[in-house]
Design a protein around this motif. Structure first.
Motif, PDB file in Angstrom:
ATOM      1  N   GLY A  41       7.777   3.615  -7.278  1.00  0.00           N
ATOM      2  CA  GLY A  41       7.235   3.076  -6.034  1.00  0.00           C
ATOM      3  C   GLY A  41       5.738   3.299  -5.917  1.00  0.00           C
ATOM      4  N   LYS A  42       5.282   4.506  -6.208  1.00  0.00           N
ATOM      5  CA  LYS A  42       3.848   4.789  -6.109  1.00  0.00           C
ATOM      6  C   LYS A  42       3.044   4.053  -7.182  1.00  0.00           C
ATOM      7  CE  LYS A  42       4.105   9.147  -3.637  1.00  0.00           C
ATOM      8  NZ  LYS A  42       3.705  10.567  -3.561  1.00  0.00           N
ATOM      9  N   SER A  43       3.669   3.782  -8.328  1.00  0.00           N
ATOM     10  CA  SER A  43       2.952   3.038  -9.363  1.00  0.00           C
ATOM     11  C   SER A  43       2.767   1.574  -8.976  1.00  0.00           C
ATOM     12  CB  SER A  43       3.700   3.133 -10.698  1.00  0.00           C
ATOM     13  OG  SER A  43       4.920   2.408 -10.649  1.00  0.00           O
ATOM     14  N   LEU A  44       3.613   1.058  -8.086  1.00  0.00           N
ATOM     15  CA  LEU A  44       3.519  -0.345  -7.663  1.00  0.00           C
ATOM     16  C   LEU A  44       2.740  -0.520  -6.358  1.00  0.00           C
ATOM     17  CD1 LEU A  44       7.149  -1.572  -8.453  1.00  0.00           C
ATOM     18  CD2 LEU A  44       5.058  -2.096  -9.710  1.00  0.00           C
ATOM     19  N   LYS A  45       2.277   0.566  -5.797  1.00  0.00           N
ATOM     20  CA  LYS A  45       1.533   0.492  -4.539  1.00  0.00           C
ATOM     21  C   LYS A  45       0.275  -0.352  -4.724  1.00  0.00           C
ATOM     22  CE  LYS A  45      -0.193   4.344  -3.245  1.00  0.00           C
ATOM     23  NZ  LYS A  45      -0.278   5.732  -2.743  1.00  0.00           N
ATOM     24  N   ASN A  46       0.118  -1.353  -3.883  1.00  0.00           N
ATOM     25  CA  ASN A  46      -1.036  -2.267  -3.915  1.00  0.00           C
ATOM     26  C   ASN A  46      -1.098  -3.112  -5.195  1.00  0.00           C
ATOM     27  OD1 ASN A  46      -1.940  -1.225  -1.429  1.00  0.00           O
ATOM     28  ND2 ASN A  46      -3.004   0.451  -2.487  1.00  0.00           N
ATOM     29  N   ALA A  47       0.014  -3.203  -5.933  1.00  0.00           N
ATOM     30  CA  ALA A  47       0.029  -3.980  -7.167  1.00  0.00           C
ATOM     31  C   ALA A  47       0.287  -5.458  -6.869  1.00  0.00           C
ATOM     32  CB  ALA A  47       1.109  -3.448  -8.110  1.00  0.00           C
ATOM     33  N   GLU A  48      -0.102  -6.327  -7.815  1.00  0.00           N
ATOM     34  CA  GLU A  48       0.128  -7.760  -7.676  1.00  0.00           C
ATOM     35  C   GLU A  48       1.603  -8.079  -7.913  1.00  0.00           C
ATOM     36  OE1 GLU A  48      -2.058  -9.910  -6.691  1.00  0.00           O
ATOM     37  OE2 GLU A  48      -3.744  -8.482  -6.624  1.00  0.00           O
ATOM     38  N   ILE A  49       2.019  -9.248  -7.479  1.00  0.00           N
ATOM     39  CA  ILE A  49       3.418  -9.636  -7.590  1.00  0.00           C
ATOM     40  C   ILE A  49       3.861  -9.717  -9.045  1.00  0.00           C
ATOM     41  CG2 ILE A  49       2.847 -12.098  -7.489  1.00  0.00           C
ATOM     42  CD1 ILE A  49       6.018 -10.359  -6.116  1.00  0.00           C
ATOM     43  N   GLY A  50       2.915 -10.076  -9.928  1.00  0.00           N
ATOM     44  CA  GLY A  50       3.250 -10.144 -11.345  1.00  0.00           C
ATOM     45  C   GLY A  50       3.644  -8.779 -11.907  1.00  0.00           C
ATOM     46  N   GLU A  51       2.973  -7.736 -11.450  1.00  0.00           N
ATOM     47  CA  GLU A  51       3.304  -6.381 -11.899  1.00  0.00           C
ATOM     48  C   GLU A  51       4.676  -5.967 -11.398  1.00  0.00           C
ATOM     49  OE1 GLU A  51       0.205  -3.381 -11.644  1.00  0.00           O
ATOM     50  OE2 GLU A  51      -1.247  -4.951 -11.177  1.00  0.00           O
ATOM     51  N   TRP A  52       5.035  -6.394 -10.184  1.00  0.00           N
ATOM     52  CA  TRP A  52       6.359  -6.071  -9.657  1.00  0.00           C
ATOM     53  C   TRP A  52       7.449  -6.714 -10.526  1.00  0.00           C
ATOM     54  CZ3 TRP A  52       7.951  -3.681  -4.881  1.00  0.00           C
ATOM     55  CH2 TRP A  52       6.910  -3.083  -4.181  1.00  0.00           C
ATOM     56  N   ARG A  53       7.243  -7.988 -10.864  1.00  0.00           N
ATOM     57  CA  ARG A  53       8.256  -8.666 -11.686  1.00  0.00           C
ATOM     58  C   ARG A  53       8.330  -8.077 -13.085  1.00  0.00           C
ATOM     59  NH1 ARG A  53       6.169 -14.525  -9.491  1.00  0.00           N
ATOM     60  NH2 ARG A  53       7.380 -14.545  -7.532  1.00  0.00           N
ATOM     61  N   SER A  54       7.167  -7.728 -13.633  1.00  0.00           N
ATOM     62  CA  SER A  54       7.141  -7.104 -14.954  1.00  0.00           C
ATOM     63  C   SER A  54       7.859  -5.765 -14.946  1.00  0.00           C
ATOM     64  CB  SER A  54       5.691  -6.938 -15.415  1.00  0.00           C
ATOM     65  OG  SER A  54       5.626  -6.257 -16.648  1.00  0.00           O
ATOM     66  N   LYS A  55       7.661  -4.987 -13.876  1.00  0.00           N
ATOM     67  CA  LYS A  55       8.325  -3.690 -13.772  1.00  0.00           C
ATOM     68  C   LYS A  55       9.830  -3.855 -13.652  1.00  0.00           C
ATOM     69  CE  LYS A  55       6.613  -0.263 -13.527  1.00  0.00           C
ATOM     70  NZ  LYS A  55       6.304   0.734 -14.565  1.00  0.00           N
ATOM     71  N   ALA A  56      10.279  -4.832 -12.878  1.00  0.00           N
ATOM     72  CA  ALA A  56      11.716  -5.073 -12.736  1.00  0.00           C
ATOM     73  C   ALA A  56      12.340  -5.436 -14.078  1.00  0.00           C
ATOM     74  CB  ALA A  56      11.963  -6.185 -11.710  1.00  0.00           C
ATOM     75  N   GLU A  57      11.616  -6.235 -14.863  1.00  0.00           N
ATOM     76  CA  GLU A  57      12.135  -6.635 -16.183  1.00  0.00           C
ATOM     77  C   GLU A  57      12.162  -5.455 -17.144  1.00  0.00           C
ATOM     78  OE1 GLU A  57      11.106  -9.859 -19.729  1.00  0.00           O
ATOM     79  OE2 GLU A  57      10.032  -9.922 -17.802  1.00  0.00           O
TER      80      GLU A  57
END
Length: 858
Positions: free
Chosen positions: A364-380
């Protein structure tokens, strides 16, 4: 003048009056209630500190050392009493305020806020001098109940805390357990429980036990009590539960019996005591640590359910709702980010983390203020990450947090596996490693940036002893500490073994060393023959013997391994970092193997006498040496220092060592650039003794750090003869009362830190010789009355830290043409601006209120 002891008693009496006024209020306006809650927290934090100062004052009076209490400190305590009395009157007025006088509510609310800020400023700023002085003079100070605070935001613990509280207060249950997988929140649950039952127990002692396993899947056959110091554990228990002077403990069993007898005689005034053992590894360890005396409860956290507990609570996996709430909190999904992060993506990530609390926090803290692309990449990546053959369900989501780190940053993260977990690491020690082994040598700023990046991703936690605004000014990190969750430490170990096997070698209690190809005895015999024959025929016989017996230098020696009681054997010929965690019984003479590629050697031990290992003779590439003692007192260091063999050595760090050292010096360490001595004890004048002359031992050092060294009354004149010295840090040395006149000969000195040298009364006139000085730190040098009149010749001086320093400002300050920044207390900011800034237009004066965080000491 009013005695400080009576002032402290008066302060405690007024605090009780305030608490009574708050608790007996018939009706409370909502805005008042919020401030009352804050006020109760401030008073709760303030009370044990005043009690500590009161005890400190009594002991000083017994020792006839009243001179150590300066007029300024007495004035501070008097001011506190006045603030508390004003606060009591304010609370009484608020309680009497009628609801129909609504126009006065905001007025009194603001007054309550100001009162809270004032009391908080006293806790964090004014009492620091006494606290620091107390720390290094072995008069132990109690802070609250020594229990670390739980995280501010938690989920799913209400029912668990209620059930545990009910069981803990049952008389027949003496040992209560909390068990569950790593990272499930056992420690958090224990801390929240302690908050709930704090008023039910007279004293609480909280002890975190380091794990000794090299892998989370390995069963601990040898427990870490020896190398972390069992007597040290019972010493902390004695401090927390008994207090007063600490007896000498001969062994862990003897310490437990002494403590048990003392507690049996002690009356607890109807309240019992509570001991929290966080991270117990086995029933045998629990049996050794539980004291078993009436009125003493024990709360235990462990990964497995233990037979030695009377009742155990198993921590369950978070529900999907609680897991989502926890993740949203850490990812800050309350702002603009929530607009483009849909619920399905969040749920996918939470499921990928297996609803694991630690994984949710890190990801969660690594995705704070991250772009949507980073969220999808992290989920994958959470779905695809597979590196571990065991413990994959827990470690896999944590591993994905490393994927966006650079190779150097990943190596720095893996370096943390070389330090004992559940122990705070000095950030300066880490950065010494990275500067000399990872190429981060640009003013240490790159090493510091890596540290901050790891902290931002919650892979480590950072703690500051002080809120030091000067860190950015002088690149000092002495007040910065690093801690790591044991599961993240295990992740560092696992990743290091998978990606860079055998490069980091940790030898712990119980590891059996063996040479597969050549035994240590045979190798030593061969080496002795070579040395004897080398005098006659240079090189030729050496090659013949090496060839005959199948051993040689780094390229010719057969594979050398360490065979362990648990886990795979490790090759020592590939090791770059060697960390040895020695206890009170392991014999380092058994470790007689060469480490040809080692660049960092960390020697951690817990004993009063320590002999340097012989294998240091074969560490020609060693760059950083850290010798850290974890026992209660300073250790005597002995044995030969193979300075002739350590030609690549650049940084030496000594922690809790008795000075001067008793080691035999073969040759000077000409390549060493930095020497750090932390928590060391000076037994005599440092110039005395054949093994201790800093100028001779380390002629080329450019940086010398002396921190919390007890008994150092005068800086050795030999230090002033180190011609290349650029940084000199003498901090928290409360016995230091004099600097030698020769200090003016340090013509290359650029940084001088004298922070918290509370007995230092003046600076020598030769101070004017420091013509290259850029930064001067006088933080908490409360006894210095005057600055040198010739300070105006230091035209290169750019920054001064003047907080908690009450020296008069000489007129010569206006001649400091290069002065750009001054950090001082808020109440003297105007004085600097009126007397100095009017002449130096480019000067920036920074006024500070809250200077010190005492939470670090809990």
């Amino acid at each position: 003048m009013v005695e400080p002891i009576s002032i402290s008693i008066t302060a405690l009496s007024v605090i009780k009056g305030i608490m009574k006024a708050i608790n007996t209020a018939q009706q409370t306006i909502d805005s008042f209630k919020t401030e009352y809650d804050k006020l109760k927290i401030n008073l709760a934090d303030l009370t044990p500190r005043i009690e500590s100062v009161n005890q400190f004052n009594e002991e000083i009076a017994d020792l006839s050392r009243k001179d150590r209490l300066t007029v300024q400190r007495r004035t501070d305590m008097t001011n506190l009493v006045e603030q508390l009395k004003d606060c009591l009157q304010l609370v009484e007025k608020c309680n009497r305020l009628s609801f129909w006088k609504y126009h006065m509510i905001n007025f009194y609310t603001e007054k309550l806020k100001a009162c809270n800020e004032s009391l908080n400023g006293f806790v964090t700023g004014v009492m620091v001098a006494d606290i620091w002085e107390e720390t290094m003079t072995n008069r132990r100070v109690k802070y609250d109940c020594s229990v670390p605070k739980p995280p501010e935001f938690t989920v799913g613990w209400t029912e668990a805390v209620g059930e545990l509280k009910q069981k803990l207060l049952q008389e027949e249950l003496l040992v209560i357990g909390i068990c569950g997988a790593g990272g499930y929140g056992k420690s958090t649950l224990a801390k929240k429980l302690c908050e709930q039952v704090k008023g039910k127990f007279e004293r609480i002692s909280y002890i975190s036990i380091p794990r000794s396993a090299d892998s989370p899947t390995e069963k601990n056959e040898v427990e870490p009590l020896d190398w972390i110091g069992p007597t040290g554990m019972f010493s902390k228990l004695w401090d927390d539960l008994v207090g007063g002077s600490l007896p000498k403990f001969g062994s862990a069993d003897g310490a437990r019996e002494q403590l048990k007898q003392c507690l049996n005689k002690r009356k607890t005034q109807g309240k019992g005591m509570l001991v929290v053992l966080d991270g117990v590894l086995s029933d045998s360890m629990l049996e050794r640590l539980v004291i078993g005396t009436p009125g003493l409860k024990t709360l235990v956290t462990s990964r497995e359910e233990l037979n030695g507990v009377n009742w155990s609570y198993r921590v369950q996996q978070l529900s999907m709702k609680d897991a989502m709430d926890l993740f949203r909190h850490h990812a800050l999904l309350q702002g603009p980010t929530s607009e483009y992060v849909d619920e399905e993506l969040v749920e996918q990530i939470v499921k990928g983390c297996n609803c694991h609390p630690l994984a949710l926090e890190v990801i969660g803290k690594s995705l704070k203020n991250a772009e949507i692309g980073e969220w999808r990449s992290k989920a994958e990546s959470l779905q695809n990450a597979q590196i571990f053959d065991e413990y994959e369900k827990i470690l896999r989501p944590l591993y994905t947090s490393l994927q966006d780190l650079t190779p150097t940053e990943r190596e720095c993260f893996m370096d943390l596996s070389s330090f004992p977990n559940n122990k705070r690491i000095r950030a300066a020690a880490l950065m010494d490693m990275w500067v000399h082994t990872r190429g981060q040598n640009e003013d240490r700023s790159r090493a510091y940036n890596i540290l901050m990046k790891l902290a931002d991703r919650h892979l480590i936690e950072l703690f500051k002893r002080t809120r030091n605004e000067t860190t950015d000014l002088d690149k000092s990190f002495g007040d910065l500490f690093v801690a790591q969750h044991d599961l993240l430490n295990e992740l560092a170990v696992y990743v290091s073994r998978k990606e860079m096997p055998n490069t980091r070698l940790t030898i712990k209690q119980g590891d059996i060393l063996d040479m597969i190809s050549v035994t240590p005895q045979k190798f030593s015999l061969i080496l002795k023959i070579v040395r004897d024959l080398r005098r006659l025929i240079k090189g030729v016989i050496k090659k013949m013997v090496y060839s005959l017996f199948g051993v040689g230098d780094e390229t010719g020696r057969r594979q050398t391994e360490i065979r362990r009681t648990r886990g795979p054997s490790l090759r020592v010929d590939l090791a770059q970092i060697v960390s040895i965690h020695r206890g009170e019984s392991i014999n380092l003479e058994r470790i007689d193997v060469p480490f040809p590629r080692v660049e960092v050697l960390i020697l951690c031990f817990s004993c009063n006498f320590y002999c340097l290992p012989r294998f240091m003779n074969w560490m020609g590439n060693l760059k950083v040496l850290i010798i850290a003692n974890d026992s209660m007192g300073a250790a005597v260091l002995s044995g030969p220092l193979p300075s002739g063999s350590l030609k690549s050595l650049r940084a030496v760090r000594l922690e809790k060592i008795l000075l001067p050292i008793s080691c035999t010096l073969m040759k000077p360490f000409k390549g060493v650039q930095k020497l750090s001595m932390v928590l060391c004890k000076v037994n005599e004048v440092l110039e005395i003794g054949p093994g201790w002359d800093i100028q001779i031992m380390f002629p080329d050092i450019t940086e010398l750090e002396i921190d919390y060294c007890d008994g150092l009354e005068k800086l050795p004149t030999a230090v002033c003869n180190i011609v290349n010295l650029q940084e000199l840090s003498i901090t928290n040395c409360h016995d230091l009362c004099e600097l030698p006149e020769e200090i003016g000969s340090l013509s290359k000195l650029e940084v001088l830190r004298l922070s918290a040298c509370t007995s230092l009364e003046s600076l020598p006139d030769s101070f004017s010789g420091l013509r290259k000085l850029r930064f001067l730190d006088l933080f908490c040098c409360s006894r210095i009355k005057d600055l040198p009149n010739n300070i105006g010749v230091l035209h290169n001086l750019e920054k001064i830290d003047f907080r908690r320093c009450f020296a008069n400002l000489p007129d010569a300050l206006i001649n400091l043409e290069g002065l750009r920044d001054v950090i001082c207390d808020e109440d003297v900011k105007t004085l600097w601006e009126e007397s100095v800034k009017t002449k130096l237009r480019r000067l920036r004066v920074h006024g500070c209120k809250d200077l010190v965080s005492l939470n670090f000491l809990k």
